[in-house]
Motif scaffolding. Structure first.
Motif, PDB file in Angstrom:
ATOM      1  N   ARG A 207      41.773  47.001  43.787  1.00 33.93           N
ATOM      2  CA  ARG A 207      40.852  47.390  44.857  1.00 33.93           C
ATOM      3  C   ARG A 207      39.473  47.697  44.298  1.00 33.93           C
ATOM      4  NH1 ARG A 207      41.660  52.660  48.854  1.00 33.93           N
ATOM      5  NH2 ARG A 207      39.932  52.206  50.285  1.00 33.93           N
ATOM      6  N   ASP A 208      39.416  48.429  43.181  1.00 34.08           N
ATOM      7  CA  ASP A 208      38.139  48.719  42.537  1.00 34.08           C
ATOM      8  C   ASP A 208      37.403  47.428  42.186  1.00 34.08           C
ATOM      9  OD1 ASP A 208      38.192  51.461  42.628  1.00 34.08           O
ATOM     10  OD2 ASP A 208      39.033  51.724  40.632  1.00 34.08           O
ATOM     11  N   ILE A 209      38.133  46.491  41.589  1.00 30.82           N
ATOM     12  CA  ILE A 209      37.513  45.247  41.122  1.00 30.82           C
ATOM     13  C   ILE A 209      37.026  44.411  42.303  1.00 30.82           C
ATOM     14  CG2 ILE A 209      37.954  43.056  39.947  1.00 30.82           C
ATOM     15  CD1 ILE A 209      39.934  44.565  38.153  1.00 30.82           C
ATOM     16  N   VAL A 210      37.897  44.191  43.276  1.00 30.70           N
ATOM     17  CA  VAL A 210      37.582  43.288  44.386  1.00 30.70           C
ATOM     18  C   VAL A 210      36.469  43.830  45.271  1.00 30.70           C
ATOM     19  CG1 VAL A 210      38.506  42.296  46.527  1.00 30.70           C
ATOM     20  CG2 VAL A 210      39.846  42.188  44.429  1.00 30.70           C
ATOM     21  N   GLU A 211      36.505  45.117  45.573  1.00 32.64           N
ATOM     22  CA  GLU A 211      35.550  45.667  46.531  1.00 32.64           C
ATOM     23  C   GLU A 211      34.177  45.943  45.921  1.00 32.64           C
ATOM     24  OE1 GLU A 211      37.269  48.933  48.629  1.00 32.64           O
ATOM     25  OE2 GLU A 211      38.724  47.659  49.666  1.00 32.64           O
ATOM     26  N   LYS A 212      34.088  45.953  44.586  1.00 28.57           N
ATOM     27  CA  LYS A 212      32.816  46.288  43.951  1.00 28.57           C
ATOM     28  C   LYS A 212      32.108  45.098  43.309  1.00 28.57           C
ATOM     29  CE  LYS A 212      34.306  51.014  43.117  1.00 28.57           C
ATOM     30  NZ  LYS A 212      34.808  51.994  42.137  1.00 28.57           N
ATOM     31  N   LEU A 213      32.849  44.021  43.037  1.00 27.62           N
ATOM     32  CA  LEU A 213      32.261  42.912  42.298  1.00 27.62           C
ATOM     33  C   LEU A 213      32.360  41.607  43.085  1.00 27.62           C
ATOM     34  CD1 LEU A 213      33.755  43.635  38.746  1.00 27.62           C
ATOM     35  CD2 LEU A 213      31.488  44.251  39.601  1.00 27.62           C
ATOM     36  N   PRO A 214      31.264  41.138  43.682  1.00 27.23           N
ATOM     37  CA  PRO A 214      31.307  39.853  44.400  1.00 27.23           C
ATOM     38  C   PRO A 214      31.464  38.659  43.458  1.00 27.23           C
ATOM     39  CG  PRO A 214      29.087  40.773  44.424  1.00 27.23           C
ATOM     40  CD  PRO A 214      29.972  41.831  43.856  1.00 27.23           C
ATOM     41  N   VAL A 215      30.926  38.784  42.244  1.00 28.63           N
ATOM     42  CA  VAL A 215      31.071  37.747  41.217  1.00 28.63           C
ATOM     43  C   VAL A 215      31.618  38.413  39.963  1.00 28.63           C
ATOM     44  CG1 VAL A 215      29.911  36.015  39.812  1.00 28.63           C
ATOM     45  CG2 VAL A 215      29.150  36.413  42.164  1.00 28.63           C
ATOM     46  N   MET A 216      32.664  37.825  39.392  1.00 24.16           N
ATOM     47  CA  MET A 216      33.316  38.447  38.237  1.00 24.16           C
ATOM     48  C   MET A 216      33.361  37.487  37.055  1.00 24.16           C
ATOM     49  SD  MET A 216      36.610  39.985  40.280  1.00 24.16           S
ATOM     50  CE  MET A 216      36.440  40.008  42.067  1.00 24.16           C
ATOM     51  N   ILE A 217      32.894  37.964  35.912  1.00 26.86           N
ATOM     52  CA  ILE A 217      33.074  37.264  34.639  1.00 26.86           C
ATOM     53  C   ILE A 217      34.210  37.989  33.944  1.00 26.86           C
ATOM     54  CG2 ILE A 217      31.976  36.484  32.526  1.00 26.86           C
ATOM     55  CD1 ILE A 217      30.728  35.378  35.078  1.00 26.86           C
ATOM     56  N   THR A 218      35.342  37.354  33.837  1.00 32.42           N
ATOM     57  CA  THR A 218      36.569  38.074  33.472  1.00 32.42           C
ATOM     58  C   THR A 218      37.211  37.511  32.209  1.00 32.42           C
ATOM     59  OG1 THR A 218      37.954  36.630  34.829  1.00 32.42           O
ATOM     60  CG2 THR A 218      36.995  38.550  35.912  1.00 32.42           C
ATOM     61  N   PRO A 219      38.080  38.299  31.587  1.00 35.45           N
ATOM     62  CA  PRO A 219      38.816  37.835  30.401  1.00 35.45           C
ATOM     63  C   PRO A 219      39.830  36.752  30.775  1.00 35.45           C
ATOM     64  CG  PRO A 219      38.952  40.227  30.678  1.00 35.45           C
ATOM     65  CD  PRO A 219      38.387  39.693  31.922  1.00 35.45           C
ATOM     66  N   LYS A 220      40.256  36.003  29.767  1.00 34.87           N
ATOM     67  CA  LYS A 220      41.186  34.899  30.019  1.00 34.87           C
ATOM     68  C   LYS A 220      42.563  35.383  30.440  1.00 34.87           C
ATOM     69  CE  LYS A 220      42.433  34.528  25.101  1.00 34.87           C
ATOM     70  NZ  LYS A 220      42.479  33.632  23.923  1.00 34.87           N
ATOM     71  N   TRP A 221      42.883  36.692  30.196  1.00 34.25           N
ATOM     72  CA  TRP A 221      44.215  37.150  30.593  1.00 34.25           C
ATOM     73  C   TRP A 221      44.396  37.189  32.104  1.00 34.25           C
ATOM     74  CZ3 TRP A 221      43.268  41.388  33.433  1.00 34.25           C
ATOM     75  CH2 TRP A 221      42.285  42.300  33.029  1.00 34.25           C
ATOM     76  N   LEU A 222      43.329  36.941  32.873  1.00 36.35           N
ATOM     77  CA  LEU A 222      43.500  36.862  34.312  1.00 36.35           C
ATOM     78  C   LEU A 222      44.314  35.632  34.721  1.00 36.35           C
ATOM     79  CD1 LEU A 222      41.608  39.280  34.837  1.00 36.35           C
ATOM     80  CD2 LEU A 222      40.690  37.988  36.756  1.00 36.35           C
ATOM     81  N   ASN A 223      44.543  34.713  33.769  1.00 36.71           N
ATOM     82  CA  ASN A 223      45.397  33.557  34.046  1.00 36.71           C
ATOM     83  C   ASN A 223      46.864  33.843  33.749  1.00 36.71           C
ATOM     84  OD1 ASN A 223      43.251  31.830  34.863  1.00 36.71           O
ATOM     85  ND2 ASN A 223      42.694  31.525  32.708  1.00 36.71           N
TER      86      ASN A 223
END
Length: 480
Positions: A158-174
């Motif tokens: 919830r913190d991530i989705v509601e605060k960041l419209p564009v995300m540069i994220t680590p590869k572990w999101l896969n």
């Protein structure tokens, strides 16, 4: 049925208790500090056992006539070596439970199907083996991401989705996982009680879908009607990933490190028919998210991971700070006569923090929260579990609630922010000369020279902030 629940104050325990009470069971709830528990669970079928399984267990005796014991004591502790204490706690618990007539231990573990496991998952597996070494039948339910209002994974997403419209994220999101709704977890836990076909066996429990963390975030955004763009990059190291998670979400840095290490491991269930055996209808991921928000909107969040002491690194002895020291302290005491409606003022006090803010100079409070984050503290992002109700042990921004006594009109908070000393903030409505007064007291016990310098450096801000806060608390029209 006589049921013992360890970790009864935890996120899962708080959700399990109402279900078991509704079924008419006698519950023995093990907690480290009864003050955090008994105000919410005063029930004729609830008996509290105050015990810390890491220390001083010799004086505690479990009731002999126990049928089932739930082992729900586990956390990604803020200690670097959390595996050793978790193993010791499991060993001590097993010693205690084997002195009873318990027929089944039910343990909620993690999914451990990969060859290379994180330290967190290795610890879970080690605890499984410790429990199995005893003579009592053990049923292990292994879950990955648990989706529900107040759960760690839900609140972090919830913190991530509601605060960041564009995300540069680590590869572990896969990385792949199989999330499960908290409702289904509770159904599994209660459903396997005294089911002999589950004895000395383990079952992976998950929802209908296997998703990457990236897909989970995007589906979460769909539920919230938000458009989000996510780009994964391979160059972000685990340390940088931990810092990213720490600054974006409400988690502490040590917890962020353990989460990142766990998120690099696929947590996908082995097939089994336990859900069919128990008649459980598994909820889709988006339905679980939607149900969680319905609970939030109705102010029906029963428990939150943020209230756990491990969410901030707070010592388990923190509730011992209910006695505010009188000597060797700096104090800022303000008195105001309550001229408006008393219940309205009390409602203001009980609504402080979180989305409501601190009634004066909220921008400065946010700056203080950011400063706390930069030095490794919890910051303001934890908010509060419920906008209207608070209880002893709850997290409240960068404070911990020690006393929330509406009958005696007293709220006492202890600071979990990074400060060179110890700090308390107290609100108490008192009667004097047939008039009602609000007394607001900030107490600071400094540690060394740096503590004293800190107090004098913030003293000018205290003058404006604390005056403004107590004045606005008395404005009944601001009450919810």
């Amino acid at each position: 049925m006589n049921i013992l629940i360890t970790g009864a104050n935890g996120y899962i325990g708080q959700r399990l208790i109402p279900v078991l009470l509704e079924e008419g069971h006698q519950l023995y709830c093990c907690v480290r500090n009864r003050n955090r528990f008994e105000t919410e669970h005063q029930h004729e079928k609830v008996i509290i056992i105050e015990i810390d399984f890491l220390y001083n267990i010799d004086t505690i005796i479990f009731p002999v006539e126990i049928d089932v014991a739930f082992y729900l004591v586990h956390s990604m502790n803020t200690q670097e070596d959390f595996a050793a204490p978790e193993a010791a706690v499991a060993t001590n618990f097993l010693t205690k439970i084997q002195a009873t007539k318990c027929r089944q231990i039910i343990y909620l573990s993690g999914i451990v199907n990969e060859t290379n496991l994180s330290k967190h998952l290795e610890s879970r597996l080690r605890v499984e083996n410790i429990l199995r070494a005893g003579t009592t039948n053990v049923t292990v339910l292994r879950a990955g991401i648990i989706v529900g209002s107040g759960s760690a994974s839900f609140e972090i997403m919830r913190d991530i989705v509601e605060k960041l419209p564009v995300m540069i994220t680590p590869k572990w999101l896969n990385t792949l996982c199989q999330p499960i709704a908290i409702r289904n977890v509770i159904q599994f836990l209660s459903g396997v009680m005294l089911k002999e076909n589950t004895y000395n066996n383990d079952f992976d429990i998950g929802g209908r879908e296997v998703l990457s963390y990236k897909n989970m975030l995007l589906k979460f955004a769909e539920v919230r009607n938000l458009k989000r763009k996510i780009f994964t990059i391979p160059v972000m190291t685990p340390k940088l990933s931990s810092y990213w998670l720490y600054f974006v979400t409400s988690t502490s840095y040590p917890l962020a490190v353990n989460l990142v290490n766990s998120m690099k491991v696929n947590v996908v269930c082995r097939e089994n028919d336990l859900a069919q055996q128990l008649g459980i209808e598994l909820l889709p991921y988006k339905s679980a998210v939607q149900m969680a928000f319905e609970k939030i909107e109705q102010h029906m969040v029963l428990s939150s991971w943020k209230d756990a002491f491990s969410s901030s690194g707070a010592p388990q002895t923190i509730m011992n700070y209910v006695e505010v020291p009188r000597f060797g302290c700096f104090k800022d005491i303000k008195w105001r006569e309550v001229k408006g409606e008393l219940n309205g003022v009390l409602a203001n006090i009980w609504s402080i923090g979180g989305e409501r803010g601190w009634y004066y100079a909220n921008a400065l409070w946010k700056v203080r929260g950011m400063m706390d984050k930069f030095v490794g503290g919890v910051g303001l992002r934890r908010g509060r579990t419920d906008p209207l109700q608070i209880h002893p042990g709850d997290a409240l921004d960068f404070w911990r609630v020690l006393i929330a006594d509406k009958e005696n009109k007293r709220l006492l908070l202890f600071a979990e922010m990074k400060v060179p000393g110890e700090a308390w903030l107290e609100f108490k409505i008192m009667k004097k000369d047939n008039k009602q007064y609000l007394r607001q007291t900030a107490t600071f016990r400094p540690k060394g020279v740096w503590g004293r310098l800190y107090w004098y450096s913030v003293l000018p801000f205290h003058y404006f902030i604390f005056n403004g806060m107590i004045n606005n608390l008395l404005k009944v029209e601001t009450a919810l």
